[in-house]
Design a protein around this motif. Structure first.
Motif, PDB file in Angstrom:
ATOM      1  N   GLY A  69     -12.379  85.643  82.580  1.00 22.86           N
ATOM      2  CA  GLY A  69     -12.116  85.313  83.973  1.00 22.86           C
ATOM      3  C   GLY A  69     -12.080  86.480  84.928  1.00 22.86           C
ATOM      4  O   GLY A  69     -11.892  86.302  86.135  1.00 22.86           O
ATOM      5  N   ARG A  70     -12.297  87.692  84.418  1.00 22.16           N
ATOM      6  CA  ARG A  70     -12.225  88.892  85.255  1.00 22.16           C
ATOM      7  C   ARG A  70     -13.564  89.606  85.272  1.00 22.16           C
ATOM      8  O   ARG A  70     -14.227  89.718  84.245  1.00 22.16           O
ATOM      9  N   MET A  71     -13.953  90.082  86.468  1.00 26.71           N
ATOM     10  CA  MET A  71     -15.165  90.872  86.555  1.00 26.71           C
ATOM     11  C   MET A  71     -14.923  92.239  85.924  1.00 26.71           C
ATOM     12  O   MET A  71     -13.918  92.895  86.207  1.00 26.71           O
ATOM     13  N   ARG A  95     -18.613  89.142  83.218  1.00 26.73           N
ATOM     14  CA  ARG A  95     -17.341  88.424  83.335  1.00 26.73           C
ATOM     15  C   ARG A  95     -16.708  88.350  81.955  1.00 26.73           C
ATOM     16  O   ARG A  95     -17.361  88.007  80.982  1.00 26.73           O
TER      17      ARG A  95
END
Length: 272
Positions: free
Chosen positions: A255-257, A252
């Motif tokens: 906030g983004r994979m 992560r």
């Protein structure tokens, strides 16, 4: 971008206007000397003569030739034989067989898929050994189907391509990329519509096109800007790649994979 195509801005220049050749080449990354639609039938012999007498950098020149099977096509090839120009754009390519004569003559081909038949055969055209890239064209496509307009004329999406044109654009892009070829987006005919051009170039770059063709030098700067990564994009790419060096597998980030496809996008932004 193919190593035999310079981009991202490809500027058309009528082949009968040799007074514009050098200016066009100075303005853009690549110039497309046009023996087809930009030249009136009566002027084609003079256009071929002027092209044959020119001596531009062949690595930055594409010559658009008339469609295969037409008398002008053979005449175009004869004119090209005495030049150093070896990259050609084949107008209205409709199948792999259309490229055979160009391949035999030692030409690299940027195939212009701009008819219904050309679009539905984009995959076989892309797979031809002479092909280095594909481009699509909206206006000839719609004309080939007896349509009236490639773009919506009213409503909230006025000016946007109709669905059939958007489908053709996507199909050519996918066919090119499936075969590892360059993908060239079509021209924006409304020269005054800078915002429209900017939006289309931004979408083209984000979608995976390698370059956009244009018809006026004023469009070159907009195209170059659209294909260049913004400072914010470059900063994000550098940071996410740095983070990946200490993270095993999927992780992560802000906030983004992040997984390998995202990292490939970051590498592309930085030209890695």
């Amino acid at each position: 971008m193919s190593d035999v195509l310079r981009g991202p801005a490809l500027l058309f220049c009528p082949a009968d206007r040799d007074d514009r050749y050098a200016k066009a080449l100075a303005a853009a990354d690549t110039v497309i000397l046009d023996l087809e639609d930009a030249v009136a039938p009566a002027d084609k012999p003079a256009a071929r003569a002027r092209l044959a007498a020119s001596a531009l950098d062949p690595e930055r020149v594409i010559v658009r030739v008339n469609p295969a099977g037409m008398p002008d096509h053979a005449l175009d090839l004869t004119a090209l034989a005495g030049t150093a120009y070896r990259t050609v754009m084949l107008a209205k390519a409709e199948g792999a067989a259309d490229l055979d004569a160009l391949h035999a003559a030692g030409h690299r081909v940027l195939a212009l898929c701009e008819t219904a038949r050309g679009i539905v055969r984009a995959e076989e055209i892309a797979a031809h050994p002479a092909t280095i890239g594909l481009m699509w064209g909206a206006e000839d496509l719609i004309a080939s189907m007896a349509g009236r307009s490639s773009r919506l004329e009213s409503g909230a999406h006025a000016g946007r391509y109709r669905d059939v044109a958007r489908h053709a654009r996507a199909r050519v892009l996918l066919a090119a990329k499936a075969e590892g070829r360059a993908a060239i987006d079509s021209v924006h005919l409304d020269i005054a519509d800078v915002d429209g051009l900017r939006a289309e170039v931004s979408d083209a770059a984000a979608s995976g096109f390698d370059a956009t063709a244009c018809i006026h030098p004023s469009q070159v700067a907009v195209i170059r800007e659209g294909y260049g990564a913004t400072p914010a994009e470059q900063d994000w790419a550098a940071r996410v790649l740095a983070a990946a060096e200490t993270q095993p597998g999927v992780f992560r980030f802000e906030g983004r994979m992040v997984d390998e496809p995202v990292l490939r996008q970051a590498r592309a932004i930085l030209g890695h």
